[in-house]
Write an enzyme that holds these catalytic residues in place. Structure first.
Site, mmCIF file in Angstrom:
data_model
loop_
_atom_site.group_PDB
_atom_site.id
_atom_site.type_symbol
_atom_site.label_atom_id
_atom_site.label_comp_id
_atom_site.label_asym_id
_atom_site.label_seq_id
_atom_site.Cartn_x
_atom_site.Cartn_y
_atom_site.Cartn_z
ATOM 1 N N ARG A 5 0.954 -1.258 -0.047
ATOM 2 C CA ARG A 5 0.152 -0.189 0.109
ATOM 3 C C ARG A 5 0.964 1.349 -0.060
ATOM 4 O O ARG A 5 0.663 2.072 -0.507
ATOM 5 C CB ARG A 5 -0.874 -0.050 1.204
ATOM 6 C CG ARG A 5 -2.057 0.860 0.857
ATOM 7 C CD ARG A 5 -3.125 0.792 2.174
ATOM 8 N NE ARG A 5 -3.833 -0.425 2.129
ATOM 9 C CZ ARG A 5 -5.025 -0.451 1.448
ATOM 10 N NH1 ARG A 5 -5.707 0.470 1.001
ATOM 11 N NH2 ARG A 5 -5.773 -1.551 1.686
ATOM 12 N N ARG A 44 -10.362 3.155 -2.650
ATOM 13 C CA ARG A 44 -9.125 2.869 -1.722
ATOM 14 C C ARG A 44 -9.027 3.465 -0.558
ATOM 15 O O ARG A 44 -9.091 4.674 -0.375
ATOM 16 C CB ARG A 44 -7.939 2.907 -2.481
ATOM 17 C CG ARG A 44 -7.848 2.302 -3.822
ATOM 18 C CD ARG A 44 -7.979 0.532 -3.935
ATOM 19 N NE ARG A 44 -6.884 -0.331 -3.181
ATOM 20 C CZ ARG A 44 -6.949 -1.416 -2.954
ATOM 21 N NH1 ARG A 44 -8.391 -2.220 -3.061
ATOM 22 N NH2 ARG A 44 -5.927 -1.961 -2.368
ATOM 23 N N THR A 64 -16.697 12.404 -0.492
ATOM 24 C CA THR A 64 -18.121 12.543 -0.167
ATOM 25 C C THR A 64 -18.522 10.977 0.179
ATOM 26 O O THR A 64 -18.117 10.198 -0.655
ATOM 27 C CB THR A 64 -18.831 12.985 -1.520
ATOM 28 O OG1 THR A 64 -20.200 12.896 -1.278
ATOM 29 C CG2 THR A 64 -18.323 11.946 -2.840
ATOM 30 N N HIS A 65 -19.530 10.967 1.018
ATOM 31 C CA HIS A 65 -19.882 9.742 1.386
ATOM 32 C C HIS A 65 -21.362 9.683 1.348
ATOM 33 O O HIS A 65 -22.109 10.616 1.812
ATOM 34 C CB HIS A 65 -19.339 9.352 2.752
ATOM 35 C CG HIS A 65 -19.947 7.824 3.170
ATOM 36 N ND1 HIS A 65 -19.440 6.589 2.607
ATOM 37 C CD2 HIS A 65 -20.719 7.556 3.942
ATOM 38 C CE1 HIS A 65 -20.151 5.722 3.272
ATOM 39 N NE2 HIS A 65 -21.100 6.336 3.888
ATOM 40 N N ALA A 70 -7.039 8.762 8.525
ATOM 41 C CA ALA A 70 -6.767 7.275 8.245
ATOM 42 C C ALA A 70 -7.809 6.376 8.409
ATOM 43 O O ALA A 70 -7.865 5.238 8.360
ATOM 44 C CB ALA A 70 -5.470 6.927 8.856
ATOM 45 N N GLY A 71 -9.021 6.749 8.749
ATOM 46 C CA GLY A 71 -10.103 5.818 9.216
ATOM 47 C C GLY A 71 -11.043 5.653 7.867
ATOM 48 O O GLY A 71 -10.707 6.214 6.905
ATOM 49 N N ASP A 85 -14.071 6.597 6.241
ATOM 50 C CA ASP A 85 -15.124 7.821 6.547
ATOM 51 C C ASP A 85 -15.291 8.326 8.087
ATOM 52 O O ASP A 85 -16.567 8.459 8.507
ATOM 53 C CB ASP A 85 -16.620 6.959 6.146
ATOM 54 C CG ASP A 85 -16.462 6.480 4.798
ATOM 55 O OD1 ASP A 85 -15.860 7.133 3.904
ATOM 56 O OD2 ASP A 85 -17.101 5.370 4.559
#
Ligand code: GRF
Length: 212
Positions: A66, A92, A109-110, A143-144, A146
């Site tokens: 990664r 990703r 955006t979620h 880093a989480g 959402d």
């Protein structure tokens, strides 16, 4: 502010950003490059049709690596002198390797009212849970998954006869307005992030109703 837009699929949010830019509604932001982690996706065609550099950095070329994938992303963005990053359906998870290069300069955006229904298939999660209000969240990226500080949210009603697809369409219509508005506010330097709390400075401009 020079934006990169990161995509993985259809690119309807990218299309909304490109339309906003064409209408002068992203200024002083400009989209200088579009990057996909998957080759052959429709978002790349939309970028090319708009005359934007459209690049693939295929995560499959970095199996088990990664950081290597993220360094390749960073190199592509550096070539285009990118200041800030919009994740528009980018599938990703990013780590500190990437995130630390753009402090408070990456938004996503979620399609849910976070912290409800993070991760994939948010509309299907909302239908299965039986909520009466769904929505969209634009947030800074940490880093989480959402979990970053929330910049703006819009609620969308769930209708009794909705399935995941009809609800997703209603959510997307809203996010296609909200994401460009937030990107513009970022470019204008109006987003103030103190811990988890984000405020929008000088929300007296004509576009303020989009964001408050
Ligand atoms: C959007 O609903 C976005 O909220 C989610 O992925 C979807 C991408 O759609 N993160 P598109 O590729 O922009 O059409």
């Amino acid at each position: 502010m020079r934006f990169a837009v990161l995509v993985s699929g259809t690119g309807s949010n990218l299309a909304a950003l490109l339309a906003a830019e064409a209408a002068g509604a992203l200024a002083p932001g400009e989209i200088v490059v579009v990057v996909s982690n998957r080759p052959g996706v429709a978002a790349l065609d939309k970028a090319a049709a708009a005359g934007k550099p459209a690049i693939v950095v295929d995560h499959k070329a970095y199996p088990g690596d990664r950081p290597g994938f993220e360094r390749a992303l960073l190199a592509a963005l550096a070539e285009h002198r990118v200041d800030a990053v919009v994740l528009a359906g980018f599938m990703r998870v990013l780590t500190a390797t990437f995130i630390d290069a753009f402090p408070a300069r990456i938004i996503n955006t979620h399609p849910a009212l976070l912290p409800a229904f993070p991760g994939v298939d948010a509309a299907a999660q909302a239908i299965a849970y039986g909520v009466k209000l769904a929505g969209v969240t634009v947030h800074f990226v940490d880093a989480g998954v959402d979990t970053g500080p929330i910049i703006a949210q819009r609620a969308v009603p769930v209708h009794p006869d909705d399935d995941a697809a009809t609800l997703q369409r209603r959510i997307q219509a809203e996010e296609h307005r909200l994401l460009p508005a937030v990107a513009r506010a970022l470019a204008q330097g109006r987003l103030v992030c103190e811990g988890r709390r984000v405020t929008i400075a000088d929300a007296t401009e004509p576009d303020a109703d989009q964001l408050v």
